[in-house]
Design a protein around this motif. Sequence first.
Motif, short mmCIF file in Angstrom:
data_model
loop_
_atom_site.label_atom_id
_atom_site.label_comp_id
_atom_site.label_asym_id
_atom_site.label_seq_id
_atom_site.Cartn_x
_atom_site.Cartn_y
_atom_site.Cartn_z
N LEU A 215 14.77 7.36 69.94
CA LEU A 215 15.23 6.71 68.70
C LEU A 215 14.69 7.41 67.45
O LEU A 215 15.40 7.55 66.45
CB LEU A 215 14.80 5.23 68.71
CG LEU A 215 15.55 4.32 69.68
CD1 LEU A 215 14.94 2.92 69.66
CD2 LEU A 215 17.04 4.25 69.34
N THR A 219 17.11 9.11 64.75
CA THR A 219 17.04 8.68 63.35
C THR A 219 16.78 9.87 62.42
O THR A 219 17.39 9.98 61.35
CB THR A 219 15.93 7.63 63.16
OG1 THR A 219 16.15 6.55 64.06
CG2 THR A 219 15.91 7.10 61.74
N PRO A 238 10.67 9.44 59.96
CA PRO A 238 10.64 9.71 61.41
C PRO A 238 9.91 11.00 61.75
O PRO A 238 9.30 11.11 62.81
CB PRO A 238 12.12 9.77 61.80
CG PRO A 238 12.88 9.89 60.54
CD PRO A 238 12.04 9.26 59.48
#
Length: 260
Positions: A215, A219, A238
Amino acid sequence: MNGKNLGEKEGEGEREKVRSESILKQVKPPDLLSLLNALLGFSAILLVLDGAAAVEVAVVLILAAAVVDGLDGAVARRVESSEFGEYLDSLADLLSFGVAPAVVVCVLLAGSSLALCVCSAYLVSGMLRLARFNANFLEKDLREDLVKGDFKGFPITMSAVFLASFLLVSLEFDFPFHLSSPLLLGLTAVLSLLMPSRIKYKKMKEKRVLVPLVLIFFTLFLLFFSPLFALRSLFVYPAAALLVLTALYALSPLVLNASK
């Protein structure tokens, strides 16, 4: 016939197949991902050599290569693979996670003598790490231990992710060069020592670790390539999360040994 002789005959059969078959017939689905991995690393090198302005894109391509490398391994465990694919995967890893990060760091540090030495050490360490893994993996008796056991030495893929995430954070937050360059040089030197070491690192197989990691990568890519500037500027978060996670992973043997 004992198990060792059987394994040797299987290995000979595999090598004879490599020698006699068309190279295109030997390319399996995981190998296509290895080729993509290599092309991403090669593109990163071309971008950074074209000018320091493209460093961020080059670094993101290295991170994309790391994701493709992970997919390569996942696909190889589920479909047909071969010794040919193992060699191809290592060559792709050397290009994307050895050569590409070393070139990026060397270019950013203006190719100074010290930077050249450290980046050369990083590349050589990555080569040694991959060569040791392949030499052990091709031994039938050791293969199962490698697949199920821990990593020996810091993985070259994680080394590249560590450097790439550090570069993204330092560039986006505009760290002063006189502060970021010694840190970058020091990090590269430390990774050069960790990769060929015999320190054991746990393999990240658990879903509670892999899912958040996927994830974070997704992202980062989504924000970085967003056409909206307001969204694109958020990709550093991120990237910072990746930096923290790789740092914790690098330090994990110390924590595990201290808890015993």
